[in-house]
Write a protein that holds these residues in place. Sequence first.
Motif, PDB file in Angstrom:
ATOM      1  N   ILE A 164       3.063  11.402  -0.481  1.00  9.18           N
ATOM      2  CA  ILE A 164       2.247  11.769  -1.631  1.00  9.18           C
ATOM      3  C   ILE A 164       1.136  10.755  -1.900  1.00  9.18           C
ATOM      4  CG2 ILE A 164       3.775  10.637  -3.318  1.00  9.18           C
ATOM      5  CD1 ILE A 164       1.800  13.940  -3.753  1.00  9.18           C
ATOM      6  N   VAL A 165       1.359   9.478  -1.564  1.00 13.92           N
ATOM      7  CA  VAL A 165       0.320   8.467  -1.819  1.00 13.92           C
ATOM      8  C   VAL A 165      -0.892   8.667  -0.897  1.00 13.92           C
ATOM      9  CG1 VAL A 165      -0.232   6.005  -1.863  1.00 13.92           C
ATOM     10  CG2 VAL A 165       1.969   6.799  -2.746  1.00 13.92           C
ATOM     11  N   PRO A 166      -0.704   8.760   0.429  1.00 13.46           N
ATOM     12  CA  PRO A 166      -1.882   9.033   1.263  1.00 13.46           C
ATOM     13  C   PRO A 166      -2.543  10.372   0.947  1.00 13.46           C
ATOM     14  CG  PRO A 166       0.145   9.100   2.564  1.00 13.46           C
ATOM     15  CD  PRO A 166       0.488   8.508   1.247  1.00 13.46           C
ATOM     16  N   TYR A 167      -1.752  11.365   0.544  1.00 20.13           N
ATOM     17  CA  TYR A 167      -2.328  12.646   0.151  1.00 20.13           C
ATOM     18  C   TYR A 167      -3.242  12.461  -1.050  1.00 20.13           C
ATOM     19  CZ  TYR A 167      -2.624  17.410  -1.711  1.00 20.13           C
ATOM     20  OH  TYR A 167      -3.096  18.611  -2.185  1.00 20.13           O
ATOM     21  N   MET A 168      -2.788  11.699  -2.039  1.00 18.22           N
ATOM     22  CA  MET A 168      -3.593  11.449  -3.236  1.00 18.22           C
ATOM     23  C   MET A 168      -4.869  10.705  -2.885  1.00 18.22           C
ATOM     24  SD  MET A 168      -4.002  11.888  -6.418  1.00 18.22           S
ATOM     25  CE  MET A 168      -4.673  11.204  -7.945  1.00 18.22           C
ATOM     26  N   ASP A 169      -4.804   9.789  -1.932  1.00 21.95           N
ATOM     27  CA  ASP A 169      -5.992   9.036  -1.554  1.00 21.95           C
ATOM     28  C   ASP A 169      -7.048   9.938  -0.914  1.00 21.95           C
ATOM     29  OD1 ASP A 169      -4.747   6.854  -2.582  1.00 21.95           O
ATOM     30  OD2 ASP A 169      -4.302   5.904  -0.657  1.00 21.95           O
TER      31      ASP A 169
ATOM     32  N   SER B  73      -1.224   2.586   7.622  1.00 24.68           N
ATOM     33  CA  SER B  73      -1.443   1.682   6.490  1.00 24.68           C
ATOM     34  C   SER B  73      -0.448   1.932   5.361  1.00 24.68           C
ATOM     35  CB  SER B  73      -2.871   1.849   5.942  1.00 24.68           C
ATOM     36  OG  SER B  73      -3.826   1.533   6.933  1.00 24.68           O
ATOM     37  N   TYR B  74       0.238   3.087   5.417  1.00 26.80           N
ATOM     38  CA  TYR B  74       1.207   3.454   4.385  1.00 26.80           C
ATOM     39  C   TYR B  74       2.643   3.357   4.902  1.00 26.80           C
ATOM     40  CZ  TYR B  74      -3.006   5.594   2.412  1.00 26.80           C
ATOM     41  OH  TYR B  74      -4.280   5.825   1.925  1.00 26.80           O
TER      42      TYR B  74
ATOM     43  N   LYS C  52     -11.797  -0.895  -1.965  1.00 24.83           N
ATOM     44  CA  LYS C  52     -10.617  -1.759  -1.930  1.00 24.83           C
ATOM     45  C   LYS C  52      -9.385  -0.953  -1.503  1.00 24.83           C
ATOM     46  CE  LYS C  52      -9.783  -4.649  -5.248  1.00 24.83           C
ATOM     47  NZ  LYS C  52      -9.591  -5.200  -6.619  1.00 24.83           N
ATOM     48  N   LEU C  53      -9.281   0.246  -2.040  1.00 24.35           N
ATOM     49  CA  LEU C  53      -8.141   1.095  -1.712  1.00 24.35           C
ATOM     50  C   LEU C  53      -8.151   1.488  -0.235  1.00 24.35           C
ATOM     51  CD1 LEU C  53      -6.747   3.959  -3.875  1.00 24.35           C
ATOM     52  CD2 LEU C  53      -7.214   4.368  -1.470  1.00 24.35           C
ATOM     53  N   LYS C  54      -9.329   1.795   0.289  1.00 28.89           N
ATOM     54  CA  LYS C  54      -9.430   2.182   1.698  1.00 28.89           C
ATOM     55  C   LYS C  54      -8.991   1.056   2.618  1.00 28.89           C
ATOM     56  CE  LYS C  54     -13.742   3.569   1.945  1.00 28.89           C
ATOM     57  NZ  LYS C  54     -14.993   4.181   2.467  1.00 28.89           N
ATOM     58  N   THR C  55      -9.341  -0.180   2.272  1.00 20.01           N
ATOM     59  CA  THR C  55      -9.020  -1.330   3.119  1.00 20.01           C
ATOM     60  C   THR C  55      -7.547  -1.686   3.065  1.00 20.01           C
ATOM     61  OG1 THR C  55     -11.240  -2.194   2.683  1.00 20.01           O
ATOM     62  CG2 THR C  55      -9.638  -3.717   3.648  1.00 20.01           C
ATOM     63  N   HIS C  56      -6.995  -1.705   1.837  1.00 11.07           N
ATOM     64  CA  HIS C  56      -5.577  -2.058   1.656  1.00 11.07           C
ATOM     65  C   HIS C  56      -4.961  -1.086   0.646  1.00 11.07           C
ATOM     66  CE1 HIS C  56      -6.115  -5.753   3.924  1.00 11.07           C
ATOM     67  NE2 HIS C  56      -7.133  -6.062   3.153  1.00 11.07           N
ATOM     68  N   PRO C  57      -4.561   0.103   1.075  1.00 12.06           N
ATOM     69  CA  PRO C  57      -4.121   1.142   0.136  1.00 12.06           C
ATOM     70  C   PRO C  57      -2.867   0.816  -0.675  1.00 12.06           C
ATOM     71  CG  PRO C  57      -3.659   1.788   2.394  1.00 12.06           C
ATOM     72  CD  PRO C  57      -4.537   0.586   2.466  1.00 12.06           C
ATOM     73  N   LEU C  58      -2.055  -0.136  -0.237  1.00 18.16           N
ATOM     74  CA  LEU C  58      -0.827  -0.444  -0.966  1.00 18.16           C
ATOM     75  C   LEU C  58      -0.947  -1.690  -1.832  1.00 18.16           C
ATOM     76  CD1 LEU C  58       1.919   0.371   1.700  1.00 18.16           C
ATOM     77  CD2 LEU C  58       0.775   1.883   0.072  1.00 18.16           C
ATOM     78  N   ARG C  59      -2.122  -2.300  -1.849  1.00 20.22           N
ATOM     79  CA  ARG C  59      -2.328  -3.464  -2.693  1.00 20.22           C
ATOM     80  C   ARG C  59      -2.822  -3.028  -4.075  1.00 20.22           C
ATOM     81  NH1 ARG C  59      -5.446  -8.083   0.950  1.00 20.22           N
ATOM     82  NH2 ARG C  59      -3.844  -8.288   2.592  1.00 20.22           N
TER      83      ARG C  59
END
Length: 256
Positions: A191-196, A21-22, A72-79
């Motif tokens: 770093i973005v998926p790590y932060m999530d 997703s990332y 919302k973040l889980k479904t579309h993490p880059l939106r």
Amino acid sequence: MSQNKETCNDNDELAWFNLESYSELKNEKNKNSPNYIQWYSLVNDRVNLEAIIKASKDDVRLKELASTLFEKLKTHPLRPLGFEHHYRGRQHETNTSTVKSVTESRLNYLYSAMTNSKESKSFLVDEIMMENADNVFDGLAHVMIDLRATDEQICSDFKLWLSKWRTKVPKTKVVKGKYNKKIKSWANALIVPYMDLELFSLLTNMKIKKAKKLELLLPKSKIDERESQRIRLSQMRTKVFNPMTVHVLEHLKNKN
């Protein structure tokens, strides 16, 4: 939120996490200039969401808001999550686009950054910060103004100070160049998926074991290489996801 976190052992709890997703972020290494609009949104959303989660301890409404946003973040993490462009709670009626009063959070961040810096020969806050290669205050300065003086004197003195200070700091294009490299490193470092995953732990009060977190983030890496990458991600997290980085990215976004 309790200080004693429950360990997340159930894979179903993390079924939402999908590294693919990332995958769009991996394209940053092939770009001459990063998508500052996207990166501003990615960082700003997560800074705001983290603040809401931390403030939701005894507030049911905020807990519901944090849960809704994280879904919302889980479904579309880059939106985009839909946060306003400015970091919430940090605006003041006297602020302008380039001149702002120093907030408590910025003062605390400056103090922390200087405390962790190596011994410096300077006594000026911004000179000390410039000695740090990971300084998130690139292009910013913090000054004290004597309001007992007349407007004419203040304007004259500020113009003189600005002309002298400009010779001490890199020009904007150099700052931009630094952030081109930084953003590419953020994309490559995941770093973005790590932060999530960190936000998930903070929201649910569930601790993800180090081995599980590394397995999710670095499935193709050798096990003995994962720990050093985890330490790097942990150190990068606070440098990337903070109000100061949001401020810089907003500036770069508006200039491009």
